[in-house]
Design a protein around this motif. Structure first.
Motif, mmCIF file in Angstrom:
data_model
loop_
_atom_site.group_PDB
_atom_site.id
_atom_site.type_symbol
_atom_site.label_atom_id
_atom_site.label_comp_id
_atom_site.label_asym_id
_atom_site.label_seq_id
_atom_site.Cartn_x
_atom_site.Cartn_y
_atom_site.Cartn_z
ATOM 1 N N ASN A 104 0.813 -1.216 0.000
ATOM 2 C CA ASN A 104 0.000 0.000 0.000
ATOM 3 C C ASN A 104 0.848 1.269 0.000
ATOM 4 O O ASN A 104 0.485 2.280 -0.614
ATOM 5 C CB ASN A 104 -0.933 0.007 1.216
ATOM 6 C CG ASN A 104 -0.169 0.022 2.542
ATOM 7 O OD1 ASN A 104 0.731 -0.786 2.753
ATOM 8 N ND2 ASN A 104 -0.528 0.911 3.446
ATOM 9 N N ILE A 105 2.006 1.251 0.670
ATOM 10 C CA ILE A 105 2.857 2.430 0.708
ATOM 11 C C ILE A 105 3.551 2.642 -0.627
ATOM 12 O O ILE A 105 3.635 3.772 -1.138
ATOM 13 C CB ILE A 105 3.894 2.316 1.841
ATOM 14 C CG1 ILE A 105 3.191 2.345 3.199
ATOM 15 C CG2 ILE A 105 4.919 3.453 1.750
ATOM 16 C CD1 ILE A 105 2.473 3.643 3.512
ATOM 17 N N VAL A 106 4.061 1.570 -1.234
ATOM 18 C CA VAL A 106 4.699 1.680 -2.548
ATOM 19 C C VAL A 106 3.692 2.189 -3.568
ATOM 20 O O VAL A 106 3.998 3.073 -4.383
ATOM 21 C CB VAL A 106 5.291 0.326 -2.980
ATOM 22 C CG1 VAL A 106 5.808 0.392 -4.410
ATOM 23 C CG2 VAL A 106 6.419 -0.089 -2.034
ATOM 24 N N GLU A 107 2.488 1.657 -3.519
ATOM 25 C CA GLU A 107 1.448 2.106 -4.445
ATOM 26 C C GLU A 107 1.149 3.586 -4.243
ATOM 27 O O GLU A 107 1.064 4.359 -5.209
ATOM 28 C CB GLU A 107 0.178 1.284 -4.247
ATOM 29 C CG GLU A 107 -0.962 1.695 -5.167
ATOM 30 C CD GLU A 107 -2.168 0.806 -4.991
ATOM 31 O OE1 GLU A 107 -2.647 0.251 -5.997
ATOM 32 O OE2 GLU A 107 -2.639 0.686 -3.832
ATOM 33 N N ARG A 108 1.011 4.004 -2.989
ATOM 34 C CA ARG A 108 0.723 5.402 -2.699
ATOM 35 C C ARG A 108 1.858 6.302 -3.182
ATOM 36 O O ARG A 108 1.637 7.371 -3.776
ATOM 37 C CB ARG A 108 0.483 5.557 -1.194
ATOM 38 C CG ARG A 108 -0.236 6.843 -0.740
ATOM 39 C CD ARG A 108 0.659 8.048 -0.746
ATOM 40 N NE ARG A 108 1.908 7.793 -0.061
ATOM 41 C CZ ARG A 108 2.303 8.427 1.011
ATOM 42 N NH1 ARG A 108 1.544 9.344 1.523
ATOM 43 N NH2 ARG A 108 3.473 8.172 1.548
ATOM 44 N N ASN A 109 3.118 5.880 -2.946
ATOM 45 C CA ASN A 109 4.269 6.670 -3.382
ATOM 46 C C ASN A 109 4.345 6.755 -4.899
ATOM 47 O O ASN A 109 4.713 7.800 -5.456
ATOM 48 C CB ASN A 109 5.563 6.072 -2.824
ATOM 49 C CG ASN A 109 5.710 6.297 -1.331
ATOM 50 O OD1 ASN A 109 5.045 7.162 -0.750
ATOM 51 N ND2 ASN A 109 6.572 5.527 -0.691
ATOM 52 N N PHE A 110 4.003 5.661 -5.567
ATOM 53 C CA PHE A 110 3.983 5.682 -7.032
ATOM 54 C C PHE A 110 2.941 6.668 -7.549
ATOM 55 O O PHE A 110 3.212 7.464 -8.460
ATOM 56 C CB PHE A 110 3.704 4.288 -7.581
ATOM 57 C CG PHE A 110 3.478 4.263 -9.066
ATOM 58 C CD1 PHE A 110 4.540 4.403 -9.947
ATOM 59 C CD2 PHE A 110 2.198 4.133 -9.577
ATOM 60 C CE1 PHE A 110 4.334 4.402 -11.324
ATOM 61 C CE2 PHE A 110 1.979 4.131 -10.952
ATOM 62 C CZ PHE A 110 3.043 4.262 -11.837
ATOM 63 N N LEU A 111 1.745 6.631 -6.973
ATOM 64 C CA LEU A 111 0.683 7.525 -7.433
ATOM 65 C C LEU A 111 1.014 8.986 -7.137
ATOM 66 O O LEU A 111 0.683 9.877 -7.927
ATOM 67 C CB LEU A 111 -0.646 7.124 -6.780
ATOM 68 C CG LEU A 111 -1.181 5.750 -7.183
ATOM 69 C CD1 LEU A 111 -2.440 5.400 -6.399
ATOM 70 C CD2 LEU A 111 -1.441 5.687 -8.687
ATOM 71 N N LEU A 112 1.673 9.245 -5.995
ATOM 72 C CA LEU A 112 2.132 10.603 -5.696
ATOM 73 C C LEU A 112 3.130 11.079 -6.743
ATOM 74 O O LEU A 112 3.062 12.215 -7.229
ATOM 75 C CB LEU A 112 2.801 10.634 -4.317
ATOM 76 C CG LEU A 112 1.965 10.985 -3.094
ATOM 77 C CD1 LEU A 112 2.821 10.886 -1.840
ATOM 78 C CD2 LEU A 112 1.364 12.383 -3.217
#
Length: 454
Positions: free
Chosen positions: A14-22
Motif C-alpha cells: 500500500n505504501i509503494v502504491e501510494r508513493n507511485f501515485l504521488l
C-alpha cells in the motif's frame, strides 16, 4: 524536451502504491516507468502491469553487459550498484533528455516536471543530495581504491531521488564499463558503490552538478534513516521529498528504536521534543511504550512524563483498555529466578507503559516461579501480562500464596503483543506466576486497581 521517471521497486504494497501515485501526480508532463526485477521481486498487481509502463531489469541483463557486481556477490547486485537500473533503462530509451530516479519508499510532495524545467534552463547534468563526511569517515571509501584518487575528496550522496541529463547518464554507464574492465584486468578486489560513481564521475568530467535542496523548500525528512509513516507527512509542509516512508513494521521499529541516527529514541530528538511530537502524530500504544521506556527518555522525568501524559490522554479506546490504569508495582514487589537480570525488573514490571523490547523480556523456564508481592492497602486488582506468545493460557499458572489458582483471561492483542488479565481478589497479599511445559516469555506485567479501568 523528453523526460522520464524511473520508479524503482522490488516490492508492491500500500505504501509503494501510494508513493507511485504521488510521483505520477507530480510528473504529468513526463513518462513514468515502474522499474522492476521480475526474478527477485514479487509480481506487480495485474492492474499496474496492464495500465502502466513497466521496464523489467533482471540482473542477468547487467551480466550480459559485462558489468561487475561489486566487492563480492553478497555486497553486489542492485543494492551496491544503485546506478544499474538506469544504465539498463537509458540503453533501451536513449530518446530521453533527462531522467529522474525515484526509490519506492520516497514520498513526492512537489512537481518533478518543474525540476526538469529548471534543470534544462540551467544546463544541469546531475541533481542529488550530498553526504559531506570526510573520506576517512565514510564507510565505503575502501571500494574506490584503485579507481580514483582517494587522497582527494570523493563526492558522494544519497540517490533516493536523483536527476540526470542524457549526457551524465551515459557517462556514468561508460565509466562503469571502464571500471569493470579495470577490475578484471588488474584483479582488483574493490568496487565503488553507486552513491559515489553517480556524482563523483560527472564532477571529475567537469559536468554541472547541483544540490537537491536548491529545488525544494526543505528536506527535513529526507535521509537514509529514520523511517517515517504516512500519517507523519502532514507535518512536512512545503515542497519536499520524504524518505524513507514505510508502514508501521519491523523496518520502522529498527530504524527508530535500534539505529541511533536521528531516531525517535535518539537523545537530541528526545531532548528537543521531536520524538514526543512524532509519537503524538502516530498515536500508537507500541510507539508510546517504546519511546517511554527508551534509555534517553528514562534519563529524567522531564523527558518521560510528557510522553506518558500524551499516551494517557490521546490513546484510543483499545490502547487505554490495555493500560487499564496506573501500575502500582515497584521493584521491591518482584522476586524473579536468580538467572534473570535484575536490571530488567524495572523495564518489565514497574514501568507505567508496557515493554515491547525483546532484550528486556524475562523468560521463565518450565517449573520456574516468579513471585509478586501486593503493596499494602491495595485491593480489587488486575494484573495485565504482555507476551508475544499467544498460547500462554495452556502454559501459565497464576497462584495465590494460599495455593488458590487465579483465573487468567485473554484481554487484547496489539501488533504482535498479546495481553492477558489475571483477576486478583481483595485480600490477596502475594501471588506467583509459573511456567508449565515450555518457557514463558514475559514482556510486561502491570498490576492496576480496578477503580482505574477506563
Amino acid at each position: 524536451m523528453k523526460t522520464a521517471i524511473i520508479f524503482k521497486t522490488h516490492i508492491w504494497d500500500n505504501i509503494v502504491e501510494r508513493n507511485f501515485l504521488l510521483c505520477k501526480e507530480n510528473s504529468k508532463n513526463s513518462d513514468i516507468f515502474i522499474i522492476f526485477d521480475p526474478v527477485l521481486g514479487r509480481p506487480l498487481p495485474e492492474k499496474y502491469q496492464k495500465e502502466e509502463k513497466v521496464f523489467l531489469v533482471p540482473y542477468s541483463d547487467i551480466e550480459k553487459l559485462g558489468l561487475e557486481y561489486g566487492m563480492d556477490e553478497r555486497r553486489g547486485g542492485y543494492w551496491y550498484n544503485g546506478d544499474y537500473h538506469q544504465n539498463l533503462f537509458i540503453l533501451s530509451h536513449p530518446e530521453y533528455d533527462y531522467i529522474c530516479s525515484v526509490e519506492n519508499d520516497v514520498a513526492t510532495h512537489l512537481s518533478i516536471d518543474d525540476i526538469f524545467s529548471q534543470m534544462a534552463a540551467k544546463n544541469v547534468d546531475v541533481i542529488y543530495h550530498p553526504q559531506t563526511q570526510p573520506n576517512e569517515q565514510w564507510s565505503h571509501l575502501e571500494g574506490s581504491i584503485g579507481y580514483t584518487d582517494t587522497s582527494e575528496y570523493i563526492h558522494k550522496g544519497l540517490f533516493c531521488v536523483s536527476f540526470f541529463s542524457r549526457r551524465a547518464a551515459f557517462y556514468i554507464l561508460r565509466r562503469r564499463m571502464e571500471m569493470s574492465h579495470l577490475k578484471r584486468e588488474k584483479g582488483l578486489s574493490t568496487w565503488p558503490i553507486g552513491e559515489t560513481v553517480m556524482v563523483h564521475e560527472p564532477v571529475q568530467a567537469g559536468m554541472n552538478v547541483d544540490l537537491l535542496i536548491n529545488y525544494c523548500d526543505h528536506l527535513q525528512m529526507y535521509d537514509w534513516a529514520p523511517c517515517y509513516l504516512e500519517c507523519e507527512e502532514i507535518s512536512a509542509e512545503g515542497r519536499t521529498f520524504i524518505h524513507p516512508v514505510t508502514n508501521l513494521n519491523n523496518k520502522f521499529i529498527i530504524s527508530n528504536f535500534y539505529q541511533d541516527y536521528h531516531a525517535m529514541f535518539s537523545e537530541m530528538e528526545v531532548i528537543e521534543g521531536k520524538s514526543r511530537h512524532r509519537a503524538r502524530i502516530i498515536n500508537d500504544l507500541e510507539i508510546y511504550s517504546r519511546l517511554f521506556n527508551s534509555v534517553h527518555a528514562q534519563w529524567s522525568p522531564d523527558r518521560w512524563e510528557p510522553i506518558l501524559q500524551d499516551a494517557e490522554t490521546y490513546l484510543n479506546k483499545d490502547g487505554k483498555e490495555i493500560l487499564g490504569g496506573k501500575n502500582i508495582l515497584g521493584s521491591e514487589n518482584i522476586m524473579i529466578p536468580a538467572a534473570q537480570n535484575p536490571h530488567h525488573i524495572d523495564k518489565i514490571f514497574t514501568s507505567a507503559l508496557p515493554n515491547w523490547d525483546q532484550r528486556y523480556a524475562v523468560s521463565l523456564q518450565p517449573d520456574e516461579i516468579m513471585h509478586v508481592v501486593i503493596p499494602e492497602q491495595a485491593q480489587c486488582l488486575t494484573a495485565i501480562i504482555g507476551t508475544t506468545q499467544d498460547n500462554i493460557l495452556e502454559n501459565m499458572r497464576a497462584v495465590r500464596s494460599d495455593n488458590e489458582n487465579l483465573e487468567i483471561e485473554y484481554r487484547k492483542s496489539w501488533r504482535g503483543m498479546h495481553f492477558f488479565s489475571v483477576n486478583i481478589p481483595s485480600g490477596t497479599n502475594a501471588f506467583c506466576i509459573k511456567a508449565l511445559s515450555f518457557s514463558l516469555d514475559l514482556y510486561s506485567l502491570r498490576v492496576i486497581s480496578n477503580d482505574d479501568f477506563t
